[in-house]
Design a protein around this motif. Structure first.
Motif, mmCIF file in Angstrom:
data_model
loop_
_atom_site.group_PDB
_atom_site.id
_atom_site.type_symbol
_atom_site.label_atom_id
_atom_site.label_comp_id
_atom_site.label_asym_id
_atom_site.label_seq_id
_atom_site.Cartn_x
_atom_site.Cartn_y
_atom_site.Cartn_z
ATOM 1 N N ILE A 12 0.834 -1.198 0.000
ATOM 2 C CA ILE A 12 0.000 0.000 0.000
ATOM 3 C C ILE A 12 0.873 1.254 0.000
ATOM 4 C CG2 ILE A 12 -1.703 1.293 1.353
ATOM 5 C CD1 ILE A 12 -2.949 -1.496 2.018
ATOM 6 N N GLY A 13 1.974 1.216 0.731
ATOM 7 C CA GLY A 13 2.896 2.349 0.720
ATOM 8 C C GLY A 13 3.400 2.655 -0.675
ATOM 9 N N LEU A 14 3.778 1.627 -1.409
ATOM 10 C CA LEU A 14 4.220 1.814 -2.791
ATOM 11 C C LEU A 14 3.123 2.434 -3.648
ATOM 12 C CD1 LEU A 14 6.063 -1.538 -3.584
ATOM 13 C CD2 LEU A 14 7.067 0.750 -3.695
ATOM 14 N N HIS A 15 1.923 1.900 -3.499
ATOM 15 C CA HIS A 15 0.820 2.353 -4.336
ATOM 16 C C HIS A 15 0.267 3.721 -3.925
ATOM 17 C CE1 HIS A 15 1.084 -1.754 -5.781
ATOM 18 N NE2 HIS A 15 0.431 -1.316 -6.848
ATOM 19 N N LEU A 16 0.713 4.216 -2.774
ATOM 20 C CA LEU A 16 0.315 5.561 -2.368
ATOM 21 C C LEU A 16 1.328 6.621 -2.801
ATOM 22 C CD1 LEU A 16 -1.266 4.991 1.167
ATOM 23 C CD2 LEU A 16 -2.431 5.578 -0.972
ATOM 24 N N ILE A 17 2.463 6.205 -3.350
ATOM 25 C CA ILE A 17 3.458 7.179 -3.824
ATOM 26 C C ILE A 17 2.845 8.191 -4.793
ATOM 27 C CG2 ILE A 17 5.582 7.446 -5.200
ATOM 28 C CD1 ILE A 17 6.636 4.902 -3.803
ATOM 29 N N PRO A 18 1.999 7.771 -5.746
ATOM 30 C CA PRO A 18 1.401 8.768 -6.658
ATOM 31 C C PRO A 18 0.520 9.807 -5.959
ATOM 32 C CG PRO A 18 1.249 6.595 -7.620
ATOM 33 C CD PRO A 18 1.717 6.410 -6.200
ATOM 34 N N THR A 19 0.066 9.516 -4.742
ATOM 35 C CA THR A 19 -0.744 10.508 -4.031
ATOM 36 C C THR A 19 0.112 11.661 -3.512
ATOM 37 O OG1 THR A 19 -0.595 9.484 -1.833
ATOM 38 C CG2 THR A 19 -2.369 8.712 -3.298
ATOM 39 N N LEU A 20 1.433 11.485 -3.586
ATOM 40 C CA LEU A 20 2.383 12.523 -3.176
ATOM 41 C C LEU A 20 3.219 12.893 -4.398
ATOM 42 C CD1 LEU A 20 3.468 10.685 0.094
ATOM 43 C CD2 LEU A 20 1.878 12.625 -0.060
ATOM 44 N N GLY A 106 -13.249 -1.389 -8.436
ATOM 45 C CA GLY A 106 -13.242 -2.857 -8.395
ATOM 46 C C GLY A 106 -12.557 -3.395 -7.149
ATOM 47 N N VAL A 107 -11.406 -2.826 -6.802
ATOM 48 C CA VAL A 107 -10.694 -3.252 -5.585
ATOM 49 C C VAL A 107 -11.522 -2.903 -4.354
ATOM 50 C CG1 VAL A 107 -8.632 -2.871 -4.154
ATOM 51 C CG2 VAL A 107 -8.395 -3.177 -6.625
ATOM 52 N N GLY A 108 -12.176 -1.740 -4.367
ATOM 53 C CA GLY A 108 -13.020 -1.344 -3.242
ATOM 54 C C GLY A 108 -14.182 -2.297 -3.026
ATOM 55 N N ILE A 109 -14.842 -2.703 -4.101
ATOM 56 C CA ILE A 109 -15.943 -3.667 -3.993
ATOM 57 C C ILE A 109 -15.426 -4.994 -3.459
ATOM 58 C CG2 ILE A 109 -17.579 -5.063 -5.346
ATOM 59 C CD1 ILE A 109 -17.894 -2.552 -7.185
ATOM 60 N N ILE A 125 -7.908 -7.238 8.946
ATOM 61 C CA ILE A 125 -6.710 -6.433 8.705
ATOM 62 C C ILE A 125 -6.465 -6.302 7.200
ATOM 63 C CG2 ILE A 125 -4.186 -6.431 8.927
ATOM 64 C CD1 ILE A 125 -4.644 -7.665 11.758
ATOM 65 N N LEU A 126 -6.501 -7.414 6.476
ATOM 66 C CA LEU A 126 -6.225 -7.409 5.039
ATOM 67 C C LEU A 126 -7.212 -6.534 4.276
ATOM 68 C CD1 LEU A 126 -4.695 -8.583 2.549
ATOM 69 C CD2 LEU A 126 -6.417 -10.400 2.539
ATOM 70 N N PHE A 127 -8.488 -6.796 4.433
ATOM 71 C CA PHE A 127 -9.483 -6.114 3.618
ATOM 72 C C PHE A 127 -9.715 -4.670 4.068
ATOM 73 C CE2 PHE A 127 -10.529 -10.685 3.137
ATOM 74 C CZ PHE A 127 -10.055 -10.799 1.837
ATOM 75 N N SER A 128 -9.565 -4.387 5.356
ATOM 76 C CA SER A 128 -9.655 -2.996 5.827
ATOM 77 C C SER A 128 -8.511 -2.165 5.265
ATOM 78 C CB SER A 128 -9.612 -2.936 7.356
ATOM 79 O OG SER A 128 -10.752 -3.523 7.914
ATOM 80 N N VAL A 134 -8.009 2.304 -1.010
ATOM 81 C CA VAL A 134 -8.899 2.736 -2.099
ATOM 82 C C VAL A 134 -9.473 4.119 -1.799
ATOM 83 C CG1 VAL A 134 -11.139 2.282 -3.181
ATOM 84 C CG2 VAL A 134 -9.459 0.449 -2.997
ATOM 85 N N VAL A 135 -9.925 4.330 -0.578
ATOM 86 C CA VAL A 135 -10.513 5.620 -0.215
ATOM 87 C C VAL A 135 -9.473 6.735 -0.333
ATOM 88 C CG1 VAL A 135 -11.508 6.952 1.703
ATOM 89 C CG2 VAL A 135 -12.326 4.635 1.236
ATOM 90 N N ILE A 136 -8.276 6.501 0.218
ATOM 91 C CA ILE A 136 -7.211 7.515 0.159
ATOM 92 C C ILE A 136 -6.817 7.797 -1.286
ATOM 93 C CG2 ILE A 136 -4.783 7.957 0.708
ATOM 94 C CD1 ILE A 136 -5.320 6.312 3.321
#
Length: 188
Positions: A12-20, A106-109, A125-128, A134-136
């Motif tokens: 998730i950290g990797l995939h949040l890089i584009p948010t910064l 799709g990932v959120g659903i 833990i996994l799905f939360s 997804v929300v972020i």
């Protein structure tokens, strides 16, 4: 449980890089685009392995809550929709043009229905974690306006629907072998 959490933090950290955008731009500048993409792919693959291994090794108990019966019964339909959205994410079809960010939806659903259908600590833990991601990420892409318009073609929608449906049916059929839980009557 530590392996699962480490894998989730890395993925998730990797995939949040584009948010910064400033951080991503700095990484692209220092590494170059090809090395950045290679590093991203390698670390994402490692993170997925850690998530899978960590989830498999984590104990099934305790339960945080009882699963919601509606989520268990609605999961097959929700997964068909999720897989169609995932398939449409990289195709220039009407689904992507209308939804704008079908992969996130799709990932959120997927995450929400699995979160509600389970209730075990490791599943929560996994799905939360994926649902929070997804929300972020959705807030970030909407704020950044990171959608590029294109001319949609119907053939891509047909491909997305057929491939998403087939993949969903395949995963549901072998869900017991893959995850230890049968989700459809014909599941093995």
């Amino acid at each position: 449980m530590e392996i699962l959490i480490l894998g989730l933090l890395l993925f998730i950290g990797l995939h949040l890089i584009p948010t910064l955008p400033t951080l991503k731009a700095g990484m692209l500048q220092s590494l170059g685009e090809n090395r950045y993409k290679a590093m991203f792919a390698i670390l994402a693959a490692l993170a997925l392995i850690l998530i899978i291994v960590g989830y498999a090794k984590a104990p099934g108990e305790p339960r945080f809550f009882n699963s919601f019966i509606g989520a268990r019964h609605g999961a097959p339909l929700a997964m068909v929709i999720s897989f169609i959205l995932l398939a449409a994410a990289n195709m220039k079809g009407h689904i992507r043009a209308w939804v704008k960010h079908p992969m996130l939806l799709g990932v959120g659903i997927w995450a929400l229905v699995h979160l509600l259908a389970n209730g075990h600590e490791k599943a929560t833990i996994l799905f939360s974690a994926f649902l929070a991601f997804v929300v972020i990420d959705l807030i970030s892409v909407l704020r950044r306006g990171s959608y590029k318009p294109f001319e949609p073609a119907l053939k891509y929608d047909v491909i997305a629907v057929v491939s998403g449906l087939l993949l969903a049916l395949l995963v549901m059929t072998f869900h017991r072998q893959l995850m230890g839980v049968a989700v459809v009557p014909w599941g093995r």
